[in-house]
Each structure stands twice: as C-alpha cells, then as structure tokens.
Design a protein around this motif. Structure first.
Motif, PDB file in Angstrom:
ATOM      1  N   VAL A  87      -9.549   6.407  22.450  1.00 35.24           N
ATOM      2  CA  VAL A  87     -10.393   6.219  23.473  1.00 35.24           C
ATOM      3  C   VAL A  87     -10.832   4.716  23.696  1.00 35.24           C
ATOM      4  N   ASP A  88     -10.520   4.214  24.717  1.00 36.63           N
ATOM      5  CA  ASP A  88     -10.941   2.673  24.919  1.00 36.63           C
ATOM      6  C   ASP A  88     -10.786   1.903  23.717  1.00 36.63           C
ATOM      7  N   GLN A  89     -11.958   1.285  23.196  1.00 40.33           N
ATOM      8  CA  GLN A  89     -11.871   0.363  21.939  1.00 40.33           C
ATOM      9  C   GLN A  89     -12.625   0.945  20.966  1.00 40.33           C
ATOM     10  N   CYS A  90     -12.869   2.381  20.944  1.00 35.76           N
ATOM     11  CA  CYS A  90     -13.457   3.184  19.710  1.00 35.76           C
ATOM     12  C   CYS A  90     -12.570   2.989  18.493  1.00 35.76           C
ATOM     13  N   LYS A  91     -13.146   2.573  17.370  1.00 37.56           N
ATOM     14  CA  LYS A  91     -12.370   2.455  16.191  1.00 37.56           C
ATOM     15  C   LYS A  91     -12.889   3.530  15.266  1.00 37.56           C
ATOM     16  N   PRO A  92     -11.709   4.056  14.306  1.00 35.14           N
ATOM     17  CA  PRO A  92     -12.427   4.894  13.150  1.00 35.14           C
ATOM     18  C   PRO A  92     -13.141   4.218  12.033  1.00 35.14           C
ATOM     19  N   ASP A  93     -13.844   4.897  11.746  1.00 37.41           N
ATOM     20  CA  ASP A  93     -14.863   4.299  10.630  1.00 37.41           C
ATOM     21  C   ASP A  93     -14.206   3.634   9.512  1.00 37.41           C
ATOM     22  N   VAL A  94     -12.971   4.089   9.246  1.00 35.37           N
ATOM     23  CA  VAL A  94     -12.114   3.665   8.188  1.00 35.37           C
ATOM     24  C   VAL A  94     -11.818   2.480   8.456  1.00 35.37           C
ATOM     25  N   GLU A  95     -11.264   2.151   9.626  1.00 32.84           N
ATOM     26  CA  GLU A  95     -10.853   0.951  10.142  1.00 32.84           C
ATOM     27  C   GLU A  95     -11.805   0.087  10.108  1.00 32.84           C
ATOM     28  N   ILE A  96     -13.139   0.222  10.849  1.00 30.34           N
ATOM     29  CA  ILE A  96     -14.304  -0.659  10.905  1.00 30.34           C
ATOM     30  C   ILE A  96     -14.396  -1.282   9.454  1.00 30.34           C
ATOM     31  N   ASN A  97     -14.601  -0.324   8.365  1.00 30.01           N
ATOM     32  CA  ASN A  97     -15.114  -0.587   7.067  1.00 30.01           C
ATOM     33  C   ASN A  97     -14.201  -1.438   6.220  1.00 30.01           C
ATOM     34  N   PHE A  98     -12.783  -1.032   6.523  1.00 26.86           N
ATOM     35  CA  PHE A  98     -11.747  -1.659   6.036  1.00 26.86           C
ATOM     36  C   PHE A  98     -11.618  -3.046   6.292  1.00 26.86           C
ATOM     37  N   GLU A  99     -11.742  -3.650   7.628  1.00 22.43           N
ATOM     38  CA  GLU A  99     -11.862  -4.834   8.009  1.00 22.43           C
ATOM     39  C   GLU A  99     -12.983  -5.703   7.631  1.00 22.43           C
ATOM     40  N   LEU A 100     -14.000  -5.320   7.530  1.00 25.90           N
ATOM     41  CA  LEU A 100     -15.212  -5.880   7.032  1.00 25.90           C
ATOM     42  C   LEU A 100     -15.019  -5.880   5.387  1.00 25.90           C
ATOM     43  N   ALA A 101     -14.799  -4.843   4.636  1.00 23.22           N
ATOM     44  CA  ALA A 101     -14.353  -5.175   3.266  1.00 23.22           C
ATOM     45  C   ALA A 101     -13.593  -5.987   2.868  1.00 23.22           C
ATOM     46  N   ARG A 102     -12.473  -6.263   3.579  1.00 25.29           N
ATOM     47  CA  ARG A 102     -11.479  -7.271   3.311  1.00 25.29           C
ATOM     48  C   ARG A 102     -12.212  -8.766   3.546  1.00 25.29           C
ATOM     49  N   ARG A 103     -13.088  -8.653   4.495  1.00 26.57           N
ATOM     50  CA  ARG A 103     -13.768 -10.395   4.712  1.00 26.57           C
ATOM     51  C   ARG A 103     -14.745 -10.302   3.861  1.00 26.57           C
ATOM     52  N   PHE A 104     -15.493  -9.307   3.064  1.00 28.13           N
ATOM     53  CA  PHE A 104     -16.555  -9.408   2.074  1.00 28.13           C
ATOM     54  C   PHE A 104     -16.020  -9.800   0.725  1.00 28.13           C
ATOM     55  N   ASP A 105     -14.769  -9.228   0.504  1.00 28.67           N
ATOM     56  CA  ASP A 105     -14.102  -9.245  -0.774  1.00 28.67           C
ATOM     57  C   ASP A 105     -12.915  -9.778  -0.888  1.00 28.67           C
ATOM     58  N   PRO A 106     -12.789 -11.047  -1.339  1.00 22.85           N
ATOM     59  CA  PRO A 106     -11.416 -11.704  -1.425  1.00 22.85           C
ATOM     60  C   PRO A 106     -10.559 -10.976  -2.152  1.00 22.85           C
ATOM     61  N   GLU A 107     -10.938 -10.091  -3.289  1.00 25.72           N
ATOM     62  CA  GLU A 107     -10.174  -9.429  -4.264  1.00 25.72           C
ATOM     63  C   GLU A 107      -9.612  -8.051  -3.724  1.00 25.72           C
ATOM     64  N   PHE A 108     -10.370  -7.572  -2.560  1.00 28.32           N
ATOM     65  CA  PHE A 108     -10.123  -6.265  -1.912  1.00 28.32           C
ATOM     66  C   PHE A 108      -8.825  -5.922  -2.161  1.00 28.32           C
ATOM     67  N   LYS A 109      -8.779  -4.451  -2.998  1.00 26.92           N
ATOM     68  CA  LYS A 109      -7.337  -4.334  -3.577  1.00 26.92           C
ATOM     69  C   LYS A 109      -6.532  -3.648  -2.481  1.00 26.92           C
ATOM     70  N   TYR A 110      -6.529  -3.243  -1.281  1.00 27.43           N
ATOM     71  CA  TYR A 110      -5.724  -2.697  -0.343  1.00 27.43           C
ATOM     72  C   TYR A 110      -5.362  -3.504   0.768  1.00 27.43           C
ATOM     73  N   ASP A 111      -4.124  -3.610   1.284  1.00 29.47           N
ATOM     74  CA  ASP A 111      -3.766  -4.401   2.412  1.00 29.47           C
ATOM     75  C   ASP A 111      -3.481  -3.644   3.762  1.00 29.47           C
ATOM     76  N   THR A 112      -3.144  -2.214   3.377  1.00 29.26           N
ATOM     77  CA  THR A 112      -3.133  -1.433   4.665  1.00 29.26           C
ATOM     78  C   THR A 112      -3.946  -0.111   4.194  1.00 29.26           C
ATOM     79  N   ILE A 113      -4.357   0.325   5.281  1.00 26.82           N
ATOM     80  CA  ILE A 113      -5.388   1.627   5.061  1.00 26.82           C
ATOM     81  C   ILE A 113      -4.473   2.929   4.543  1.00 26.82           C
ATOM     82  N   ASN A 114      -2.965   2.873   4.976  1.00 29.95           N
ATOM     83  CA  ASN A 114      -2.197   3.848   4.283  1.00 29.95           C
ATOM     84  C   ASN A 114      -1.968   3.890   2.863  1.00 29.95           C
TER      85      ASN A 114
END
Lengths: 113, 816
Positions: free
Chosen positions: B560-587
C-alpha cells in the motif's frame, strides 16, 4: 405466487456468541455498505424469575439474504456459514435441516425470502 | 465476481489489521495488486476457515482513505495537527540525527520505547531499542497490567505459563486420541469469544462446550458464558484471590486434592523456620551449604534431609519427606530452631478464608462457591482459563498464585484436557516476554542495569524484561535518577488506549525533546509526535508468528503506497544505530528466530505452519515427569526448587508474602468508604467488543456500525434511580476526571456496577486540540489512576474504580 423455498439456514442459537462475523462476512461477500446486509445478529436479554437474566444472540437473515447462491452453486458454503466463529449456522435443503432441527433444543430454522 | 486474474495468498493474521494476537490462517484474494476479499483458510488447524468480523473487514482497512501512506513531519505545534510529507530517506536521517543527539548528551537509556498491546511489534521494538542501546522497552499500561504479569507470576511459582488444552498442539485437534475433553472449564474473567486474547482462539471453548464441556463462569457481568454456565460466580471486581482461596479451602478441607501431585511435585514438604518465618536452607544447617538448597523432614531417618534444587533430588537416598508436622532442627551454630512444613503454612493461609468470610469479601454466596469448587475438583480433567482482569488488580501475583494452586493441587497441570504448559512451538522465540529469551536481546547485561524498575522490583529484575511504566512516567517529570528526553511510540495509544490518566501522559509527552511515532492512522497520540511513520498491515509484510503453537509465517500479499512493515522500519534504524548490528537482511533475522525449529524462513513459508511433534519438549503432556521443562533435563518445573512452589522462594527473596492471599484493591467500597459516599458505583472498564481491538477500528464502517457509540452498561434499577433512559448520554465522574458515554440500560451488569467501554475516541472529529478526536470527552481512562501498581511493580487497579453517574443535559445530550 412466489417460488417455493428450497433451502434455508439452521441456527443453533445456544452457541451463538454475538461475534458478528456473519454480518461482516456477508457485507464483504456482497459489497453491502455499513448498515445493510443479508444477516443481522440480535441481542436478546431475557428476564427470568428472581431478578435473573439470560443472554442470547440470534442471527436473522434479512430481506437481502440470497443464501449466497453464487457461492453455493460453486460448492462453497455461504459466507456467513463458513466464517461463523461458533459454527452455529448450517446451510442446506429445508427438509434436511428440518431433520436436524429435532436433534437438540435451542435451534431455529430460517427460510429466507 | 470474476475469478479471472485473482490469485490467493495464504497468510497468518497477526498485528495491525484485525489487531489481535493472531494465529488465524487466512486466504487473501488479490486482483491487480489489490485486496478484494479475505477469507478464513478452511484447511488451517487453528480456525478451520472461521474468521472474525475485524479480519473480514480488511478490505475497508487496507485502502482506507485515512491511512497514513507517507512519512509525515510535524510543522505546527504539538497537538495542532499540521504535517508535511517527507521522503523515507529524509525521515530516517532526521530520526537518526535526533536520537543519536540525545544518546550522546544523555545516554541511550534516556529514550523510552513505548509499545501497546503485544503483537508482532514486540520483537521489532526490542530489536530497535537494544540496537540503540536502551533497555527501556515499555509496555505502556500501568503495572504492565496485561498478560505480562500473568506470565511473570507463572514463572515465579510454576516456571512456565500454561493455557487451557483445546488440542491445539495436535494437528487433528479434538479428534486426536491423545486429547481428552475437559469435563469442566472455569472461565475466569474472560469474554474470550469477543476477541481472541492471549494467543488463543476464543471459540475453541465453544467447540468444546458443544462436545460436552461444562462451564463455571467467574464474572461480575452476565456474559455469554455466564448465561450458559453450570455455576456463575458473580464476584465483586478485584476479589478474585479471595474467591480462589475459598475454593482451595473447600478442595483441601474436603480432601478433593491430588495427594500424589502434592507430594511429588510441590515444595509442600520444604521446612519453614518458626523463628524467621522463612524457608530453612542448607546454609543454615552447614556453613558451607548452598542457600539455594532446601530442607525437608525425613520420616525414614527422623532427621532433616537436604533437597538439592539444582539436581532436583535429595542428597540422601530413601528420603520420605513429611508434609505436616513440627520438628526441632539443629543449625550450623549449634542452636536449635523449631520448623514446620510449607504445606502446613499453606493450609494455614487457606484456612484464613472460610466460605462465610469469602462470601462477605466477594459478594458470592458461600453455597455457590462450595458447589463450584466441588465440581471443578471432581471433574477429571478440568481446566481454568483466566483473562486480563487477573492482571488488572495490584495484587496480581498472589491472585495468580491462588488460581494456579487450583490447577496444580487438582492434578490438572500439563495433562490432556487440563492446563497445559505453554511453550513456544519448537522453542523458537521471537519475543522477549517474561521468562523467554530469544535471539533479540541486549548486547551485554550491564546495559540492563539502568532499566526503570530493575532495582525496585524483583520480577523486573528476574524475568520481566520491561521498563516499569508508572515509574517511567514519574521519571519523565522528575528526571531522577536520570533524565528521559525522548520516546519512540510504535502502535501505542498513550492518550486514547493504553495510557491511564491520559492527561498526565499528555503533559509528559509535552516535556520530551523528541517523539517519533509509527502507526497506520492518525490517533490522538500521534498528534504529539514530531515525526510519524506509516506502518503496514499484516497483509503488507513478511513475518514470523511464534507464539505457543503453531509456528507460522506471515506472507506478504500486497503493497500500500509507501507504507512499510514495522520490522523494515526498525531494521533500517537498528542498522544506523548499531554499527555491529548482526543481521544484514531481514530474512536472516527471521532465520535466526526460527533456528531452533530446524527450518529457515523460506522453508517454513513453504509449509505455512508447523506443529512440533509430540516428543518435542515444546509439545505436551506430562513434561515435568519427563524432564522436558528444565534446561538441565531433570524432572520437575523450571523454578528455583524444581517444584511447583506452593510457598514461593522468589517472593521470599523479594521480600514479599510467599503465600497466596487476597489484598483489597485501593479504590473499592471496602477500602475507601469515604470516597464511596460521593462515588457510590463500582466503575469497571474494558468489556470487550467483537468489533474492535482496544482503540482501533472506530474508523472502519462495517465495524463501527456494529458498535457505534462508547457504551456504559447500567442496570435498570440504577438507571431508574438516576433518571437515565436507555440510549441517553451520561457522564461518569470521579475524583480524577469524567467522561461521557451512551447508556445501555441492561441486566447484563449488577445494580452496584457500571461497565464502561475502553479505547474510545472519534476518528471523524477534528485532530487538533482541544478536540483531539474527542478523546477528552469519551476516554474512560481519565477516571483511572497511574501509580497504583502492585507491590512487585505489576498489576494496576483497572477493573475496580469508583464513580458517580449523571445525565448529560442541554448541548451535551449528544456526542460532541
């Protein structure tokens, strides 16, 4: 003279919980706007002796119920029957359902318009 | 309808959409990228094709004209309702800059991560908070008083949670020969068919009633179940523990309990010192003893014997532990102390509740309690299912302890048709709930030291991984022990749903330097955000549903238009906040959560759902006997003593009463006769509506039509005494505030109580203050206080306040 009815809905109102799934299932299936639809659930609070009460819900097929013939001709259950959370609506031929009717109390057989 | 070009995506309901705790298998009918119909999946073991009103209304939800479809930045003042659209990139950059700034100046713990009812948002909000470095994930209800306290309480004395058995761990359900139909179910404060709370399908109970299960109903309100129950115990709200103690009194004194379970699986034999009133421990007998080991009186040797908790066995052989009696024991320093058993102390606690006293507390006639207790105890098997009212009282843990004792002492724990221990299917945990630890956690334990409430409250320190809500709210005002400067609010209605005393929350929000909100529609709460991100419904995302059983995937069907799943929103920001964030893809994140199941996300997605095989520790039955509950593989329960603890060692360690008991809630006719003079009615809130999930769905036409107005239920006698007619608008008022609802004059409620619907606001009204979607007119939480959490930080008085009622007059005689 109107065509004789063949099919109907058997309701086991002992177990209708008033979840309204039938109403919304009908609205979705037939694109009815809010406030219209082929089935309506009534809340009935009965007064009993000694200040007691008893709560019932009763699905009632309205003038708009077409027994989902586009679904049933494809072998599907009517939308309300499939989605009824309590499984209290049975679709079938009136004689068959009349037979079911005698199997337990608190049932009603509707033959919609 | 033309079936050409329609394709069907099978998926799982969870989160935004129906709003519930999910689990239903559904078939999304998609045409040209649009949802044209949602139906129940007839082949799904959870719902067998059935589906609720809220899920069936999804076509009106996904493409609703009021959906937020682009990130919005506030341009006016907070509460003014003025916004501009910005790109996702700019929104992420802005949030990153603001939150990193606060982190640098005040530390990561100074941002609170606020969530509403726990759905698939739980794991992702934890992931974001922990990547940012804040331990302060806040379930935003006073005393976390929804579900968490019941989980936490069960962890305290039982080690694991449990639920009624509806054969849900068996693919053939009721037809499976391993399943046994409960003869009786006690439905305790639960109108489960109206919504499907607590990760259960409410109508499973109806399925079992049709097969012959009889009902005992504990509810002040005449629910569907109350009408159909063998015994209806219409108790005064907030007296559940007294009722349970009364039932235990009958069951113990009439010898209707399971002696074998008591002897083998409880800590009834553990000795309590008469001098301190506390448990006798090995360290008291030997200086080098382990304080975690306990002592029984061995009838065979006539001496004390040590129970090695960590090995779940006695130190000596052939111990016959006495359940009742008094003995002198010699301590390490040579002194002698008199001891008695926990079972004796427990029985003494139960005997404080004779039925005439219980009747006086609960307002339920003694004879009804006796009959219900006997029926439950004599039904084999029998189950109890409790609802959220149990959490919604400050003494939630002692209440849970009393009720859990009922299923334990009648031998109904983890047996077919009883209360089965509930574990996550395959032990795949996505969600850091009380007692559960999954792959999403804080990077190191030190980061947890600053979590609000950890120092003050034992359960929060031990297994309830949330910030204590009432203390957090206070800390926003005091800045002590550290300042709180920002809040991330993800699908939580602080002003319109989950927040009690919402005007205090509003003042708190006004004090914060930065607020980001994520939601699907504007709400009263989003008006206070600086930036608002558009979230997706379950139909617009991939995900994992790991909650009890089955293990399921959520499968993306539309965008639906530009709506994003919560997991995608939080994943993108988690990567920005934590340089050692352990996942590179949501899968890969999903794969990590699913790892214990031996399946990848893609493999599970192919299957749709998976139920663990009967031999798996996450599948019932009799797991305490088989050694499948404890990490060490020993028989017993996952508690400090390996026993079901009739006398709670955790509670003793936390300085709290280790035995079940009733505590009168803070605002009742009994505890506050002074207030009752002006506010004579018990105000109970939160009866469920099948049309709504909490504060959601008032803008969905098919659903609003089912339950169009905020309703207060009033008994005909009470209504007559106040000159109130059915359908008239009335005010409810107490010393905290007031709100206006439409009277439904009905015998469903007793004359001494009114029941007010919760979560109300009017999406059709103006967003900007002072209207704020009419929330200040109809939100009943304005009559409920913050800051009255229980002694262990959990539970809050939500079901039993006091109020007066009066008719709205003049211009007020309508909504608005």
């Amino acid at each position: 003279m109107a065509k004789k009815p063949e099919n109907g809905l058997l309701i086991d109102y002992e177990y209708c919980t008033g979840c309204f799934a039938c109403q919304v299932a009908c609205s979705q299936e037939h694109h009815w706007p809010a406030g219209m639809g082929g089935i309506q659930v009534l809340e009935i609070v009965q007064n009993l002796p000694k200040g007691k009460a008893y709560l019932n819900f009763l699905p009632f097929p309205t003038e708009l119920c077409i027994l989902c013939f586009p679904r049933t001709k494809k072998g599907l259950e009517p939308a309300c029957v499939q989605h009824c959370m309590a499984g209290v609506i049975t679709y079938g031929s009136l004689p068959d359902l009349a037979g079911e009717l005698g199997k337990k109390p608190r049932m009603v057989l509707w033959s919609p318009r | 309808m033309n079936s050409e070009n329609v394709h069907i995506v099978p998926t799982t309901t969870w989160s935004a959409g129906p709003g519930c705790h999910g689990g239903c298998g559904v078939l999304a009918h998609i045409k040209d990228g649009q949802l044209i119909k949602l139906e129940g999946d007839p082949n799904h073991p959870w719902n067998q094709g059935r589906l609720c009103a809220r899920a069936l209304a999804m076509t009106q939800y996904v493409n609703h004209e009021d959906r937020i479809t682009r990130p919005l930045k506030r341009v006016g003042k907070r509460g003014e309702g003025k916004w501009e659209e910005i790109s996702w990139e700019k929104a992420f950059d802005y949030i990153e800059k603001k939150m990193k700034g606060i982190r640098e100046d005040h530390g990561p713990e100074s941002i609170i991560f606020s969530m509403g009812t726990g759905r698939d948002i739980g794991p992702w909000i934890c992931m974001l908070a922990y990547a940012f470095g804040s331990p302060n994930v806040m379930f935003s209800l006073s005393g976390s008083a929804c579900y968490g306290p019941r989980l936490s309480a069960c962890n305290t004395f039982q080690g694991c949670y449990c639920v009624f058995d509806a054969g849900q761990w068996l693919p053939d359900r009721y037809e499976d020969p391993k399943f046994k139909l409960p003869e009786t179910i006690i439905i305790w404060g639960y109108n489960i068919s109206a919504t499907c709370p607590d990760n259960l399908f409410g109508h499973w109970i109806i399925d079992m009633m049709k097969r012959g299960t009889q009902i005992i109903c504990v509810d002040p309100r005449l629910s569907f179940f109350a009408s159909r129950s063998k015994h209806w115990l219409q108790l005064r709200p907030g007296t559940d523990a007294a009722l349970a103690m009364g039932m235990l009194n009958v069951i113990i004194n009439e010898d209707l309990y399971d002696h074998d379970f008591l002897e083998k699986w409880t800590n009834g034999a553990h000795l309590i010192r008469i001098d301190t009133g506390k448990l006798l421990r090995e360290i008291h007998l030997e200086a080098a003893g382990d304080p975690g080991n306990f002592v029984v009186w061995d009838e065979n040797s006539g001496t004390p014997a040590i129970w090695l908790s960590s090995q779940a066995e006695f130190k000596a052989l052939n111990v016959k532990a006495a359940l009742s009696g008094r003995w002198e024991v010699t301590l390490a320093d040579g002194s002698r102390v008199s001891c008695r058993t926990s079972w004796d102390a427990y029985c003494e606690a139960v005997n404080k509740y004779p039925l005439d006293k219980v009747a006086e507390i609960t307002w339920v006639p003694a004879d009804k309690i006796r009959k219900a207790a006997r029926l439950y105890a004599k039904s084999k098997p029998a189950a109890i299912q409790w609802g959220v009212p149990i959490d919604m009282t400050p003494a939630v843990t002692p209440t849970c302890h009393a009720i859990a004792s009922l299923w334990a002492l009648t031998g109904n724990l983890d047996i077919p048709g009883g209360n089965v221990i509930a574990k996550f299917a395959f032990d795949a945990v996505s969600y850091a709930l009380p007692g559960a630890v999954g792959p999403i956690g804080l990077k190191d334990k030190d980061m947890d030291a600053k979590r609000v409430g950890v120092k003050e409250y034992g359960p929060y320190r031990t297994f309830h991984w949330r910030a204590q809500t009432d203390m957090t709210l206070d800390q926003i005002f005091t800045g002590k022990p550290y300042p709180i400067k920002g809040m991330w609010i993800q699908t939580a209605g602080l002003l319109n749903g989950i927040g009690l005393d919402p005007k205090k929350w509003k003042r708190a929000l006004e004090k914060l330097d930065f607020i980001a909100a994520v939601d699907l529609f504007h709400t009263p709460t989003t008006q206070y955000a600086d930036i608002l991100l558009p979230a997706a419904t379950f139909l617009e995302k991939n995900g994992v549903r790991s909650w009890w059983v089955p293990l399921q995937t959520i499968n993306k069907a539309i965008t639906v238009d530009q709506c994003k799943p919560d997991v995608e929103i939080n994943f993108e920001l988690a990567r920005r906040f934590d340089p050692e964030f352990k996942y590179d893809t949501i899968n890969k994140l999903f794969d990590d959560i699913l790892k214990p199941s031996g399946m990848t996300f893609e493999q599970l997605q192919q299957k749709g759902w998976a139920i663990p095989p009967v031999s798996h520790p996450s599948a019932p039955y009799h797991r305490h006997e088989k050694g499948q509950l404890r990490p060490d593989g020993k028989p017993g329960f996952k508690t400090p003593t390996a026993k079901f603890e009739l006398y709670s060692t955790h509670r003793e360690d936390w300085g709290l009463d280790p035995l079940p008991h009733h505590e009168e809630p803070p605002f009742t006719p009994v505890s506050r006769p002074d207030l009752t003079r002006n506010y004579p009615l018990i105000l109970s809130t939160g009866r469920r509506s099948p049309a709504y999930f909490h504060s959601e769905h008032r803008n969905i036409p098919w659903l609003r039509q089912l339950d169009p107005d905020p309703i207060v239920e009033i008994h005909p006698e009470t209504a007559a005494a106040h000159d109130i007619g059915n359908g008239e608008w009335v005010w409810m008022e107490n010393w905290l505030g007031r709100c206006k609802m439409k009277a439904k004059v009905t015998r469903i409620v007793p004359p001494w109580m009114v029941m007010a619907a919760h979560g109300w606001w009017y999406p059709e009204k103006k967003a900007a203050e002072p209207s704020l979607y009419g929330v200040w007119e109809c939100n009943v939480n304005q009559l409920l206080p913050m800051g009255h959490q229980g002694k262990d930080g959990q539970g809050a008085p939500i079901k039993h306040l006091l109020c007066k009622i009066y008719k709205a007059v003049g211009k007020e005689e309508r909504n608005g």
